[in-house]
Enzyme design. Structure first.
Site, PDB file in Angstrom:
ATOM      1  N   LYS A 198      -5.135 -11.178  12.557  1.00 40.02           N
ATOM      2  CA  LYS A 198      -4.671 -10.142  13.318  1.00 40.02           C
ATOM      3  C   LYS A 198      -4.370 -10.393  14.705  1.00 40.02           C
ATOM      4  O   LYS A 198      -3.160 -10.846  14.914  1.00 40.02           O
ATOM      5  CB  LYS A 198      -5.566  -8.834  12.991  1.00 40.02           C
ATOM      6  CG  LYS A 198      -5.606  -8.431  11.705  1.00 40.02           C
ATOM      7  CD  LYS A 198      -6.272  -7.214  11.335  1.00 40.02           C
ATOM      8  CE  LYS A 198      -5.778  -6.633   9.930  1.00 40.02           C
ATOM      9  NZ  LYS A 198      -6.733  -6.249   9.026  1.00 40.02           N
TER      10      LYS A 198
ATOM     11  N   TYR B 275     -13.976  -4.492   3.670  1.00 43.92           N
ATOM     12  CA  TYR B 275     -12.868  -4.969   3.253  1.00 43.92           C
ATOM     13  C   TYR B 275     -12.538  -6.286   3.801  1.00 43.92           C
ATOM     14  O   TYR B 275     -12.812  -6.521   4.938  1.00 43.92           O
ATOM     15  CB  TYR B 275     -11.779  -3.905   3.698  1.00 43.92           C
ATOM     16  CG  TYR B 275     -10.092  -4.273   3.592  1.00 43.92           C
ATOM     17  CD1 TYR B 275      -9.868  -4.396   2.091  1.00 43.92           C
ATOM     18  CD2 TYR B 275      -9.590  -4.994   4.416  1.00 43.92           C
ATOM     19  CE1 TYR B 275      -8.443  -4.850   1.945  1.00 43.92           C
ATOM     20  CE2 TYR B 275      -8.473  -5.454   4.441  1.00 43.92           C
ATOM     21  CZ  TYR B 275      -7.689  -5.475   2.940  1.00 43.92           C
ATOM     22  OH  TYR B 275      -6.518  -5.966   2.553  1.00 43.92           O
TER      23      TYR B 275
ATOM     24  N   TYR C 195       0.658  -1.050   0.073  1.00 39.76           N
ATOM     25  CA  TYR C 195      -0.075  -0.062  -0.101  1.00 39.76           C
ATOM     26  C   TYR C 195       0.734   1.445   0.147  1.00 39.76           C
ATOM     27  O   TYR C 195       0.398   2.381   0.690  1.00 39.76           O
ATOM     28  CB  TYR C 195      -1.233   0.061   1.279  1.00 39.76           C
ATOM     29  CG  TYR C 195      -2.019  -0.923   0.958  1.00 39.76           C
ATOM     30  CD1 TYR C 195      -3.141  -0.514   0.131  1.00 39.76           C
ATOM     31  CD2 TYR C 195      -2.275  -2.282   1.511  1.00 39.76           C
ATOM     32  CE1 TYR C 195      -4.189  -1.343   0.012  1.00 39.76           C
ATOM     33  CE2 TYR C 195      -3.240  -2.994   1.325  1.00 39.76           C
ATOM     34  CZ  TYR C 195      -4.163  -2.728   0.403  1.00 39.76           C
ATOM     35  OH  TYR C 195      -5.419  -3.531   0.228  1.00 39.76           O
TER      36      TYR C 195
ATOM     37  N   ASP D 262     -16.765 -11.821   9.404  1.00 44.29           N
ATOM     38  CA  ASP D 262     -15.191 -11.380   9.400  1.00 44.29           C
ATOM     39  C   ASP D 262     -14.970 -10.782  10.505  1.00 44.29           C
ATOM     40  O   ASP D 262     -14.944  -9.655  10.592  1.00 44.29           O
ATOM     41  CB  ASP D 262     -14.987 -10.780   8.128  1.00 44.29           C
ATOM     42  CG  ASP D 262     -13.668 -10.487   7.797  1.00 44.29           C
ATOM     43  OD1 ASP D 262     -12.630 -10.885   8.673  1.00 44.29           O
ATOM     44  OD2 ASP D 262     -13.249 -10.044   6.650  1.00 44.29           O
TER      45      ASP D 262
HETATM   46  C1  LIG Z   1      -7.172  -6.827   7.735  1.00 43.98           C
HETATM   47  C2  LIG Z   1      -8.265  -7.737   7.273  1.00 43.98           C
HETATM   48  C3  LIG Z   1      -8.464  -8.654   6.241  1.00 43.98           C
HETATM   49  C4  LIG Z   1      -7.216  -9.340   5.675  1.00 43.98           C
HETATM   50  O1  LIG Z   1      -6.229  -9.687   6.527  1.00 43.98           O
HETATM   51  P1  LIG Z   1      -4.864 -10.012   6.537  1.00 43.98           P
HETATM   52  O2  LIG Z   1      -4.084 -10.580   7.151  1.00 43.98           O
HETATM   53  O3  LIG Z   1      -3.987  -8.325   6.126  1.00 43.98           O
HETATM   54  O4  LIG Z   1      -4.776 -10.641   4.868  1.00 43.98           O
HETATM   55  C5  LIG Z   1      -9.792  -9.135   6.362  1.00 43.98           C
HETATM   56  N1  LIG Z   1     -10.656  -9.017   6.749  1.00 43.98           N
HETATM   57  C6  LIG Z   1     -10.682  -7.718   7.479  1.00 43.98           C
HETATM   58  C7  LIG Z   1     -12.100  -7.289   8.352  1.00 43.98           C
HETATM   59  C8  LIG Z   1      -9.473  -7.249   8.033  1.00 43.98           C
HETATM   60  O5  LIG Z   1      -9.371  -5.843   8.916  1.00 43.98           O
END
Ligand SMILES: *Cc1c(COP(=O)(O)O)cnc(C)c1O
Length: 426
Positions: A267, A142, A15, A238
């Site tokens: 994360k 996202y 990015y 998610d």
């Molecule tokens: C960061 C994120 C992703 C992608 O995770 P990566 O480990 O960066 O591939 C997917 N969904 C959400 C809600 C996110 O914040």
């Protein structure tokens, strides 16, 4: 040569427009909420290093457990074999996940956790011999950077070069305050038109992170989830950003009365130490793959699936979540944010302030709008970096999303810097 000079000769950053970006800051050490550069300058990490760090940098407990694991078993393939830390991690995750979750599928990061979720839901229907292949997602969502994850993410500049190759998804508006009915009727309309072709609905529960910390209420999401359930649409939470205490509860899904069929994690799962993704599923999902028929197998996996070192980091991080101090800190940060929100009242340059758990977002009044590419974003970033505070605004939205180890005093440093920023503006 400095680290950043050497970097500029050989690396390509995520990015980042390499031509116009400032040279990267070389970080050589981290401790708690602080990162230190080559010259010993401390930077306060107010965004948890892209939302991953929950338990503080170079956490000694995780470091010890990871070192132990490295000396015992660094990796083993995960087909035909298993190991203690994968089993322990799955057992412990299932204790804290929504009650209906029954199985853990491991992968490498948030995007892969989402890919797994998409493939599971689509194959679930295929295994049942039912033709369904449409996915519903939120506008502005996202879900990651791989092709499947991009396809179910909101359309915008990030995915524009690939748009013609992304699969077709139906988008509905996020049910932010005042838009609940719009969102509901859009969902109902799609269901009416496509009747039996909708496989799944994916959502970032309560907070859309990357699109600007857009927040909405549990009741509004519950209403959508109820409609999905009564129309046999699988639901995928998610929780890559919202999981592991971020919203004040272990998972944001706990705020709703309807449990998701699938939940994606990454994360914070290792406390911010290592890359690891996990996708949990209900027993009904798992049962659709459990068969004598080999073609019903879930054909997905990565070389490093269930890497023991990553699993041990995640288990060590869960140890920290077992301590009540962690949850006291989560609650304290939430209360500090709410008090800070009051200090932000009355600034003309502020359009909106919103909080949920350990996240506070401040939306600026700007003509440029919310573009990620706005100049205002760069100037705000530079302003705080000069003060050695890491805040990466999303367009015109400044947010704080700190590691839970941040002290009351350090969080006040961030608040004071933001107040000063707005005082200088007006
Ligand atoms: C960061 C994120 C992703 C992608 O995770 P990566 O480990 O960066 O591939 C997917 N969904 C959400 C809600 C996110 O914040």
């Amino acid at each position: 040569m400095s680290l950043s000079d050497r970097d500029l000769k050989v690396l390509w950053h995520p990015y980042t427009q390499m031509k116009t970006a400032k040279a990267p800051i070389g970080i050589v050490r981290g401790e708690g909420a602080w990162l230190y550069d080559e010259d010993g300058n401390g930077y306060l990490d107010a965004i948890s290093s892209w939302w991953v760090n929950t338990v503080g940098h170079s956490n000694p407990h995780i470091a010890e457990k990871v070192a132990e694991q490295l000396k015992t078993l660094e990796h083993v393939l995960f087909a035909g074999f298993t190991h203690p830390k994968a089993v322990e991690l799955a057992e412990r995750l299932l204790k804290v996940l929504p009650k209906n979750q029954a199985r853990i599928f491991l992968s490498d990061n948030g995007s892969t956790a989402v890919e797994v979720a998409i493939k599971m839901t689509l194959q679930y229907w295929s295994n049942k011999g039912i033709k369904k292949n449409k996915i519903i997602a939120f506008n502005g969502s996202y879900h990651g950077d791989t092709f499947g994850a991009m396809s179910i993410s909101g359309r915008g500049a990030f995915v524009a070069p690939f748009e013609s190759l992304l699969f077709d998804v139906d988008f509905i508006d996020v049910p932010v305050s005042g838009k609940e009915e719009v969102s509901l009727s859009q969902l109902n309309e799609i269901i009416e038109k496509q009747k039996d072709n909708i496989a799944a609905f994916i959502y970032e529960p309560l907070i859309q992170g990357a699109s600007g910390m857009i927040m909405y209420e549990p009741e509004a999401l519950d209403d959508l989830l109820k409609i999905c359930r009564s129309n046999s649409i699988l639901t995928i939470a998610d929780e890559v950003m919202t999981g592991f205490g971020r919203t004040g509860k272990f998972f944001a899904s706990e705020y709703m009365s309807i449990d998701p069929d699938i939940l994606c994690m990454s994360k914070g799962i290792t406390g911010g130490t290592m890359a690891l993704g996990a996708t949990s599923s209900s027993a009904a999902m798992y049962d659709a793959f459990y068969a004598d028929d080999k073609l019903k197998t879930f054909f997905h996996g990565h070389s490093y699936t269930a890497n023991p070192v990553a699993c041990s980091a995640a288990c060590a991080s869960l140890d920290i979540y077992d301590e009540k101090e962690t949850w006291i800190a989560v609650e304290r940060i939430g209360i500090q944010h709410l008090n800070f929100a009051k200090r932000l009242e009355g600034f003309d340059s502020i359009k909106d302030v919103r909080c949920r758990g350990t996240i506070i977002a401040i939306e600026l009044n700007t003509d440029e709008g919310t573009s990620y590419f706005s100049n205002i974003r760069d100037s705000i970033y530079d302003y705080f970096i000069a003060k050695r505070i890491i805040l990466r605004p999303l367009g015109n939205i400044i947010y704080i999303l700190p590691p839970y180890v941040i002290s009351e005093e350090d969080l006040n440093l961030v608040y004071d810097a933001i107040i000063e920023f707005f005082e200088n503006k007006s």
